[in-house]
Enzyme design. Structure first.
Site, PDB file in Angstrom:
ATOM      1  N   HIS A  15       2.229   2.036   0.958  1.00 24.29           N
ATOM      2  CA  HIS A  15       1.433   2.984   0.665  1.00 24.29           C
ATOM      3  C   HIS A  15       0.382   2.685   1.424  1.00 24.29           C
ATOM      4  O   HIS A  15      -0.204   1.342   2.760  1.00 24.29           O
ATOM      5  CB  HIS A  15       1.175   1.807  -0.381  1.00 24.29           C
ATOM      6  CG  HIS A  15       2.100   2.003  -1.416  1.00 24.29           C
ATOM      7  ND1 HIS A  15       2.762   0.841  -2.384  1.00 24.29           N
ATOM      8  CD2 HIS A  15       2.661   3.122  -2.350  1.00 24.29           C
ATOM      9  CE1 HIS A  15       4.315   1.426  -2.742  1.00 24.29           C
ATOM     10  NE2 HIS A  15       3.889   2.961  -2.944  1.00 24.29           N
ATOM     11  N   ASP A  59      -1.252  -0.700   2.049  1.00 26.75           N
ATOM     12  CA  ASP A  59       0.366  -1.997   2.539  1.00 26.75           C
ATOM     13  C   ASP A  59      -0.422  -1.914   4.086  1.00 26.75           C
ATOM     14  O   ASP A  59      -0.190  -3.213   4.362  1.00 26.75           O
ATOM     15  CB  ASP A  59       1.489  -1.632   2.544  1.00 26.75           C
ATOM     16  CG  ASP A  59       1.804  -1.833   1.427  1.00 26.75           C
ATOM     17  OD1 ASP A  59       2.027  -2.208   0.368  1.00 26.75           O
ATOM     18  OD2 ASP A  59       3.069  -0.807   1.162  1.00 26.75           O
TER      19      ASP A  59
HETATM   20  C1  XUL Z   1       7.437   4.268  -8.290  1.00 26.03           C
HETATM   21  C2  XUL Z   1       8.499   4.333  -7.320  1.00 26.03           C
HETATM   22  C3  XUL Z   1       7.437   3.569  -5.650  1.00 26.03           C
HETATM   23  C4  XUL Z   1       6.973   5.211  -4.831  1.00 26.03           C
HETATM   24  C5  XUL Z   1       5.807   5.170  -3.462  1.00 26.03           C
HETATM   25  O1  XUL Z   1       8.870   3.724  -9.444  1.00 26.03           O
HETATM   26  O2  XUL Z   1       9.718   4.694  -6.486  1.00 26.03           O
HETATM   27  O3  XUL Z   1       7.493   2.706  -4.971  1.00 26.03           O
HETATM   28  O4  XUL Z   1       8.549   5.108  -4.065  1.00 26.03           O
HETATM   29  O5  XUL Z   1       4.383   5.129  -4.180  1.00 26.03           O
END
Ligand code: XUL
Ligand code: MN
Length: 345
Positions: free
Chosen positions: A49, A52
């Protein structure tokens, strides 16, 4: 030579075990300590992210954000790791409470687009052109809260603004039908690719399919993958498993339904996904009861189960399977598959 797969996961896949009814039960593992564990677990790709990679990004200038992302890239290089993607984490900021791109508040919508631009900058700093959009709060708790027609147009406008801002960036939309919202916009890969097709540059918008998200939409993950693969649009996967229509469980790959897992592997094998250099992401979480010292085992296990199913696919008697298909003898085909998966033959 059959291709070999590359694996990735995100720092959130080593987590504290909190759920809506209870506090964390495992200590937080520092990001640096997580990175140290990737190679040992059999992974080379790190999913990020935006925050992160650059935790204080909301307090920094664009130049400072890029500089910090480049520092993280150096750490990755030293550890023999690569960044797979950066994803804008709009859902943890108070401004994203009612969604970012589709918020009724124009200031929140503007913030969301600017944040996604910074996320694109971070992706480049980390050494990748790839972004993933999981549209967490783009939807509603009650339908009457938004004008869904307008909201879908805002989503497309936001996507276009990012594509025009950054001519290198590619974006995979990760569909999910619910959670945290009751009614999420873009619930399936069909919706995601329809949005991609309407965008300013369809060639730079594709999809990421998560097994559990497809199952929550009442769909089979392998068919969702096949739909994207047929269009050349399966740009990543989040393999995991899900026991029916409940909260998003992120169980180890194959843990709930081994044959459904096999079919996801099969479709990836049929497409030659291993030769595309794209990652097999494992978006799996340790069970809450798991003690800290073994709370990474779900990752190594999921990778191992995936590879075991690849081996099952490659060692299937394909001639016999083809013959059964040609004769429309699906009882025979099913027996062949089950016997092979169970190691009976
Ligand atoms: C939520 C999910 C997230 C995404 C990344 O369900 O899967 O972790 O993969 O933002
Ligand atoms: Mn995911």
């Amino acid at each position: 030579m059959p291709g070999t797969y590359r694996f990735s996961f995100g720092p959130w896949n080593i987590h504290e075990g909190a759920d809506p009814f209870g506090p964390p039960i495992r200590p937080t593992v520092a990001f640096a300590r997580k990175l140290e564990q990737y190679r040992g677990l059999g992974f080379e790709g790190v999913q990020f992210h935006d925050d992160d990679a650059v935790p204080d990004m909301e307090k920094l200038s664009p130049a400072q954000i890029t500089a910090q992302a480049k520092e993280v890239k150096k750490v990755l290089d030293d550890a023999g790791l690569v960044a797979e993607f950066s994803a804008p984490r709009l859902w943890e900021d108070p401004r994203g409470v009612d969604g970012g791109f589709t918020s009724n508040d124009p200031a929140a919508r503007r913030w969301a687009v600017e944040r996604a631009k910074r996320c694109a900058d971070i992706a480049h700093g980390l050494g990748t052109n790839f972004m993933v959009w999981w549209l967490a709060r783009e939807g509603t708790y009650i339908r009457e809260a938004k004008n869904a027609i307008e909201a879908h147009r805002w989503l497309l406008e936001s996507l276009n603004e990012i594509l025009l801002y950054d001519r290198q960036i590619t974006i995979a939309i990760e569909p999910k039908p619910n959670e945290p919202m009751d009614h999420a916009y873009i619930p399936t890969i069909g919706h995601a690719l329809a949005l991609a097709a309407q965008s300013a540059d369809p060639s730079r918008v594709g999809g990421l399919i998560e097994s559990a998200h497809a199952i929550l939409a009442g769909l089979d993950p392998s068919d969702e993958m096949a739909f994207a693969l047929a269009a050349g649009k399966l740009w990543s996967v989040h393999l995991n498993d899900q026991n029916g229509l409940k909260f998003d469980q992120d169980k180890a790959f194959g843990a709930a339904d081994l044959r459904r897992a096999y079919n996801q592997v099969r479709v990836l094998e049929l497409a030659g996904y291993a030769d595309t250099e794209r990652f097999i992401g494992l978006d799996v979480k340790a069970m809450r009861t798991q003690k800290p010292e073994a709370a990474t085992r779900h990752l190594a296990n999921s990778r191992r189960f995936f590879l075991a199913l690849v081996d099952k696919h490659r060692t299937l008697n394909h001639a016999a399977a083809g013959q059964a298909v040609a004769q429309r003898d699906y009882e025979q085909l099913e027996a062949l598959i089950l016997e092979h998966l169970m190691g009976l033959k």
